[in-house]
Design a protein around this motif. Structure first.
Motif: not given
Length: 583
Positions: A8, A11, A28, A31, A415
């Protein structure tokens, strides 16, 4: 990358705004747009989606122990505000520039301390933001996980800025710490502000997320009214699952209601207002906080309606001022006079955009989405709705938190990798070249003779590589074919000058008054030529060991960051080091 680093990534979206700045983040592992967190806790305030883009230095405020920024840089201190507008003073003249701002930017109204220039103030502010954000995220996920999780930072930048301003802002963010943990694989990228706003707007109205979702084939105009600019961009939606869209056309302008207020106060009260310290009437003051509320809530009410602003001035009582309470009285007509020029400019830009969409054969605009700090203005909404009902027939919508659209869109880019399939070039780009001399057209003073061919050439001619309005995809690049002459004992370096122009039709020469110098492309082939002798062509001039080599200088326009990239190719392989010097 070390095995201990998780798959991961973090972001982080950063909206460095003219008047307010904001940050969002997500991992990440998540979603959905609803998973993106907009930071609401800032030094000096515990529930705000953005913090003021202000910073105060000890050098200007001897009583301070160190830097104060955001909400801490209140009216009691001398602070630097609106500094972002000073980062691009040398950019192309835009069709919708605000002359009041252009005068102000050159008259010292935007304060800078003696020890820092605009880029330095930007860096210092972003450093404070970076330290606050990393501490905030560390508190949420724990230091252990934060210390091993790489971070992708997406910094928003105005689409209309010069390439120099875009690059210098990104460099300032790098020096501030964003993308700085190289061992972890931290990265810093940029995204254009209107594009970030569009991502959030389109994603917010996709099927399943809205009672009035966008549909395939819709033409959506995103109107981003920020603290200093308005960006109008129209997109066509191809599919909604997954979301795929393209940019059709764009317009931009300036919106400075705050500047209009100061101008009115100066005209109305003269020296009494002018002598009030900037800390009492500038960004962060009670005076300006009152005005922020007034302009957001303004409605076209009864003509005799009066509103009040708080400001102590050395002035006797009048119909417009009460010295006992320190209140300025503004009529509805005066307040409307401040806001109307901006609303009319937005209407002008939207109308022009609608006409352009029709002109290029794309039908009509179906939906207008209002975002940005002024996007939640009730008055702007009602005026646009009234105009659309008469002339366009598009629906007007405003998301729940329009001021956060840009920072949400920045995180969405990281993302989901969302981006328009095509963009439009905002200006012409070209290089200065020598072309065969035209006796009936070219100025004699620019004629020269090529030493190798003995032909007459004209210097300073413009070869336009990419035209304004041209489509840009991720693969768009333009090639400049050059012969690099290497003389014995000299550096193996070639240089090209890059220019831009914002006119509809670019001129023939680069010395035209409306052509802007972008920078010098520098091709350094030292390491390549010292190790590879293929492709060389011996020259009869220059002495023994002199030769030329054919090369392609590639200008990459489709980089996802919106910032120009360069490389040199010889015999199909990248060669040497290619960069641009904006100074």
């Amino acid at each position: 990358m070390p095995a201990s680093i998780p798959r991961e990534r973090l972001i982080v979206g950063v909206d460095y705004g003219t008047t307010f700045s904001g940050v969002s983040y997500v991992t990440t592992a998540q979603r959905d747009v609803k998973d993106i967190t907009v930071i609401r806790r800032w030094p000096g305030d515990t529930d705000a989606r953005k913090t003021p883009t202000r910073i105060a230095y000890k050098e200007d405020n001897p009583r301070l122990e160190g830097i104060k920024w955001g909400f801490q840089a209140d009216a009691k201190v001398m602070s630097c505000a609106w500094t972002k507008l000073l980062l691009d003073r040398g950019s192309d003249s835009q069709e919708h520039d605000d002359p009041v701002l252009r005068q102000a930017a050159g008259s010292g109204i935007f304060h800078l301390p003696e020890h820092r220039d605009a880029e330095g103030v930007c860096e210092d502010f972003l450093r404070e933001v970076y330290q606050h954000v990393t501490q905030h995220i560390e508190m949420k996920i724990g230091q252990g996980l934060f210390d091993v999780t790489p971070m992708d930072c997406w910094l928003t930048i105005p689409a209309t800025w010069s390439d120099r301003a875009k690059a210098s802002t990104k460099d300032a963010a790098k020096r501030a710490g964003f993308g700085g943990r190289k061992a972890l694989g931290d990265r810093l990228s940029t995204i254009m502000e209107p594009e970030a706003a569009a991502l959030a707007a389109l994603k917010g109205y996709e099927a399943g997320e809205s009672i009035n979702p966008i549909k395939a084939g819709e033409h959506v105009l995103v109107c981003d009214c920020g603290g200093g600019t308005v960006d109008i961009t129209t997109y066509v939606v191809f599919t909604t699952t997954p979301l795929q869209f393209e940019e059709l056309c764009a317009k931009c302008g300036s919106t400075f209601i705050d500047r209009n207020l100061h101008k009115l106060m100066s005209e109305k009260f003269g020296a009494a207002f002018d002598k009030v310290p900037a800390a009492k009437k500038g960004p962060g003051s009670i005076f300006m906080k009152d005005f922020e509320i007034l302009k957001s809530d303004f409605r076209d009410s009864a003509p005799d309606h009066v509103v009040e602003l708080t400001l102590k001035m050395d002035l006797e009582e009048s119909e417009s001022y009460d010295p006992d309470d320190g209140t300025i009285k503004l009529t509805r007509r005066e307040l409307r006079g401040l806001i109307d020029p901006v609303v009319l400019k937005v209407l002008q830009l939207v109308r022009s955009q609608a006409q352009e969409v029709q002109k290029i054969g794309q039908g009509k605009i179906d939906r207008i989405v209002l975002v940005g700090g002024f996007g939640d203005s009730i008055y702007l909404f009602e005026r646009l709705k009234e105009w659309s009902r008469r002339e366009l027939g598009a629906i007007i919508v405003c998301p729940e938190h329009p001021q956060s659209a840009v920072v949400l869109g920045a995180a969405l880019r990281g993302l989901e990798g969302l981006a328009p399939r095509k963009r439009k070039c905002r200006r012409h780009y070209g290089v200065a070249v020598g072309m065969p001399f035209r006796p009936d057209k070219d100025p004699v003073q620019f004629r020269y003779q090529d030493a190798a061919t003995k032909m007459d050439y004209c210097s300073g001619r413009a070869e336009w590589l990419l035209k304004k309005g041209a489509e840009i995809t991720k693969d768009t690049k333009k090639i400049i074919n050059i012969d690099i002459h290497v003389k014995q004992g000299q550096e193996k370096i070639a240089e090209l000058e890059l220019f831009s122009c914002n006119l509809a039709t670019p001129p023939d020469r680069v010395d035209h008054e409306r052509v802007t110098y972008v920078g010098k492309i520098r091709v350094d082939l030292t390491s390549y030529l010292d190790s590879d002798s293929s492709g060389r062509k011996d020259l009869k001039i220059g002495g023994k060991g002199s030769y030329s080599i054919a090369a392609e200088v590639q200008v990459e326009f489709g980089n996802e960051s919106g910032i120009l990239q360069f490389k040199t190719v010889i015999d199909g392989k990248e060669a040497g080091k290619t960069s641009i010097d904006f100074d």
